[in-house]
Design an enzyme around this catalytic site. Structure first.
Site, PDB file in Angstrom:
ATOM      1  N   GLY A 228       0.837  -1.197   0.000  1.00  0.00           N
ATOM      2  CA  GLY A 228       0.000   0.000   0.000  1.00  0.00           C
ATOM      3  C   GLY A 228       0.868   1.241   0.000  1.00  0.00           C
ATOM      4  O   GLY A 228       2.036   1.197  -0.402  1.00  0.00           O
ATOM      5  N   THR A 232       0.962   4.755   4.998  1.00  0.00           N
ATOM      6  CA  THR A 232       0.309   3.651   5.725  1.00  0.00           C
ATOM      7  C   THR A 232       1.371   2.659   6.201  1.00  0.00           C
ATOM      8  O   THR A 232       1.291   2.148   7.321  1.00  0.00           O
ATOM      9  CB  THR A 232      -0.705   2.915   4.819  1.00  0.00           C
ATOM     10  OG1 THR A 232      -1.497   3.875   4.125  1.00  0.00           O
ATOM     11  CG2 THR A 232      -1.609   2.004   5.620  1.00  0.00           C
ATOM     12  N   GLU A 250       5.578  -3.365   1.038  1.00  0.00           N
ATOM     13  CA  GLU A 250       5.693  -3.008  -0.387  1.00  0.00           C
ATOM     14  C   GLU A 250       4.948  -1.703  -0.572  1.00  0.00           C
ATOM     15  O   GLU A 250       3.717  -1.681  -0.511  1.00  0.00           O
ATOM     16  CB  GLU A 250       5.072  -4.099  -1.269  1.00  0.00           C
ATOM     17  CG  GLU A 250       5.718  -5.458  -1.127  1.00  0.00           C
ATOM     18  CD  GLU A 250       7.154  -5.468  -1.604  1.00  0.00           C
ATOM     19  OE1 GLU A 250       7.519  -4.637  -2.455  1.00  0.00           O
ATOM     20  OE2 GLU A 250       7.923  -6.301  -1.097  1.00  0.00           O
ATOM     21  N   CYS A 284       1.780   0.397  -9.117  1.00  0.00           N
ATOM     22  CA  CYS A 284       2.922   0.952  -8.387  1.00  0.00           C
ATOM     23  C   CYS A 284       4.174   0.977  -9.263  1.00  0.00           C
ATOM     24  O   CYS A 284       5.125   1.693  -8.971  1.00  0.00           O
ATOM     25  CB  CYS A 284       3.168   0.150  -7.119  1.00  0.00           C
ATOM     26  SG  CYS A 284       3.335  -1.606  -7.441  1.00  0.00           S
ATOM     27  N   GLU A 386       4.072  10.719  -5.189  1.00  0.00           N
ATOM     28  CA  GLU A 386       3.355   9.695  -5.963  1.00  0.00           C
ATOM     29  C   GLU A 386       1.928  10.176  -6.238  1.00  0.00           C
ATOM     30  O   GLU A 386       1.187  10.496  -5.311  1.00  0.00           O
ATOM     31  CB  GLU A 386       3.312   8.380  -5.170  1.00  0.00           C
ATOM     32  CG  GLU A 386       2.680   7.266  -5.964  1.00  0.00           C
ATOM     33  CD  GLU A 386       2.532   5.977  -5.166  1.00  0.00           C
ATOM     34  OE1 GLU A 386       2.120   6.042  -4.002  1.00  0.00           O
ATOM     35  OE2 GLU A 386       2.813   4.907  -5.732  1.00  0.00           O
TER      36      GLU A 386
END
Ligand code: NDP
Length: 483
Positions: A228, A232, A250, A284, A386
């Site tokens: 995520g 987080t 990840e 991602c 991002e």
């Protein structure tokens, strides 16, 4: 018409959330609620951990071949229900049906098959000490583990965690993203239909800060595998690390796509369109910062804009659609705000970046056309943060050193793409690029045996192949002396 209530799957049974509360689940392409998901709390997580604990020793006691057989059954059953799963994944995420069929669901099937095979080949090390003795390493399952996954590739990433955890002999408490719960719900039905041993896989739906956090902080959950966002991941680490849990994180990326003038141009161009905008840019691994060697820049700019503006944004059901809906209204607004920010930072939007009203059933859906932005400084927020949507920036460069500095100049380090025919340069740069994954003259070719993960703020640990099986087992060294 009464909408469907998704249920938790605990101890092989479908269960309402203890608190009786449900959350709305939207179809992004129509902007309408189409089902409800349990708003689970720590009581549901407690029940799931209890069921997983009860099932633990029987599951760990099975031979790897027997666990593999159960996992193969799941893989076969998902494959048999391919149409159902594909339609559900597209409806829940807004991605084109064609993409769910080509990528998401086949990959979920492969994840179960791959780890079913791999566990039968898994072996531990032995270290011989001449004249002294021998050490061997026992690798035991951890017990109950937690798997938490995001919304962009729902079943694909959910199964990417669950499969190695189960194969290694752990029992699992898993939470899919609250935004895209539907294929995890289908998976729980598949488990029930195939008679998958109760309690081995438990699926609890709900909000991250409530359900997710209850999984991370439960003392019986020995490891957390999380995919995520970086913030987080930071929060999860702050909860789980002081409890000495194993952690695999990840996280996000801001991946560079580096294009040298000597590349195979046509191949680079078509792959770059995909690596920028596949799944609406919500992968991602998408390359969101494109750097082009100056002699090629003008040609690339013209051709890329022409290709991107030709992409069809619209109804995910339509076979012509390239860009489906964004996953939520909130996410769409975040992306639109980044496009505004890019303008404020001096960027020029060369194409796209508009919210559109798609026709017919999709008139209330969340669609944004793919955006290409030029003219930004490398240190600006648009190039540093991002965005996770259909937005890329393009910029020229002159030297290898310059582009390396751009590539490595963010806090992230998940993946990178490099286009060149010069083998020496490819190897030279591969060594220097700060990322966990690098594709040269390609993108998203995945061999499930390879280590997968990021450096810097893109994560901790590696998934994939034996790395995942090592993560989900505890090594113990046993030393025997001989005379
Ligand atoms: P989030 O971090 O918002 O959520 C991921 C999962 O964590 C969801 O299930 C979420 O639940 C849950 N969660 C949220 N807060 C907590 C908490 N405090 N404790 C435990 N669980 C929690 O990510 P997104 O779903 O928005 O996914 C997008 C992000 O995922 C992007 O940053 C992307 O780069 C990254 N990603 C990374 C990949 C990689 O391999 N490195 C692959 C794919 C995506 P809820 O949905 O209810 O909030």
């Amino acid at each position: 018409m009464k909408l469907e209530n998704i249920k938790n799957y605990i101890g092989g049974k479908f269960r309402e959330p203890t608190g009786g509360q449900y959350l709305e689940n939207y179809e992004p392409a129509t902007g309408k609620v189409y089902s409800y998901i349990p708003d689970s709390d720590e009581r549901d997580v407690e029940a799931a951990v209890g069921a997983a604990t009860a099932a633990r020793s029987d599951w760990a006691g099975l031979k790897p071949e027997e666990r593999a057989k159960w996992m193969m059954k799941l893989a076969d059953a998902i494959e048999n229900d391919m149409d159902l799963y594909v339609a559900a994944e597209s409806k829940d995420t807004g991605k084109p049906v064609s993409l769910a069929r080509a990528m998401d669901i086949p990959r979920a099937v492969s994840n179960f098959r791959f780890f079913a095979h791999t566990i039968t080949q898994f072996s531990s090390e032995s270290h011989f000490m001449q004249g002294v003795g021998i050490n061997y390493t026992l690798r035991s399952p951890l017990g109950v583990v937690g798997c938490i996954s995001p919304w962009n590739l729902p079943l694909y990433l959910f199964s990417w965690k669950i499969a190695p955890a189960l194969a290694a002999g752990n029992t699992v408490v898993a939470k899919p993203s609250e935004v895209t719960p539907y294929t995890a719900w289908l998976l729980s039905k598949t488990c029930a239909e195939t008679g998958f041993p109760p309690g081995v896989l438990n699926i609890v739906h709900g909000l991250g800060h409530k359900t997710g956090e209850a999984i991370c902080s439960h003392p019986e959950v020995k490891a957390i595998s999380f995919t995520g966002g970086t913030s987080t991941g930071k929060r999860i680490a702050s909860v789980a690390a002081p409890m000495f849990k194993k952690l695999s994180l990840e996280l996000g990326g801001k991946n560079p796509n580096i294009i040298f003038a000597d590349c195979d141009y046509e191949e680079m161009l078509s792959v770059s369109v995909r690596s920028s905008f596949a799944n609406q840019g919500q992968i991602c691994l998408c390359g969101s910062r494109i750097y082009v060697e100056r002699p090629l820049y003008e040609k690339f700019r013209k051709d890329f804009i022409s290709r991107v503006s030709g992409l069809v944004t619209g109804d995910p059901h339509d076979g012509e659609t390239n860009i489906g809906a964004l996953v939520s209204e909130q996410h769409m607004n975040k992306i639109l705000s980044y496009i505004d920010l890019a303008r404020q930072e001096g960027g020029i939007v060369l194409t796209g970046g508009e919210k559109i009203i798609a026709g017919g059933r999709c008139s209330q859906g969340w669609f944004v056309t793919p955006a290409v932005i030029e003219g930004l400084d490398q240190s600006c927020r648009t190039n540093q943060e991002e965005i996770f949507g259909p937005v890329v920036t393009i910029a020229p460069f002159d030297t290898e050193e310059e582009v390396l500095a751009y590539a490595n100049g963010t806090g992230y380090g998940l993946s990178a793409t490099l286009w060149t025919q010069d083998l020496n340069r490819a190897h030279r740069m591969a060594e220097k690029i700060e990322s966990g994954i690098l594709w040269i003259n390609c993108w998203l070719i995945r061999d499930l045996r390879t280590p997968f993960g990021g450096v810097k703020h893109s994560g901790v640990g590696r998934e994939g192949g034996l790395e995942a099986l090592r993560f989900f087992t505890e090594p113990k060294n046993i030393c025997i002396k001989y005379h």
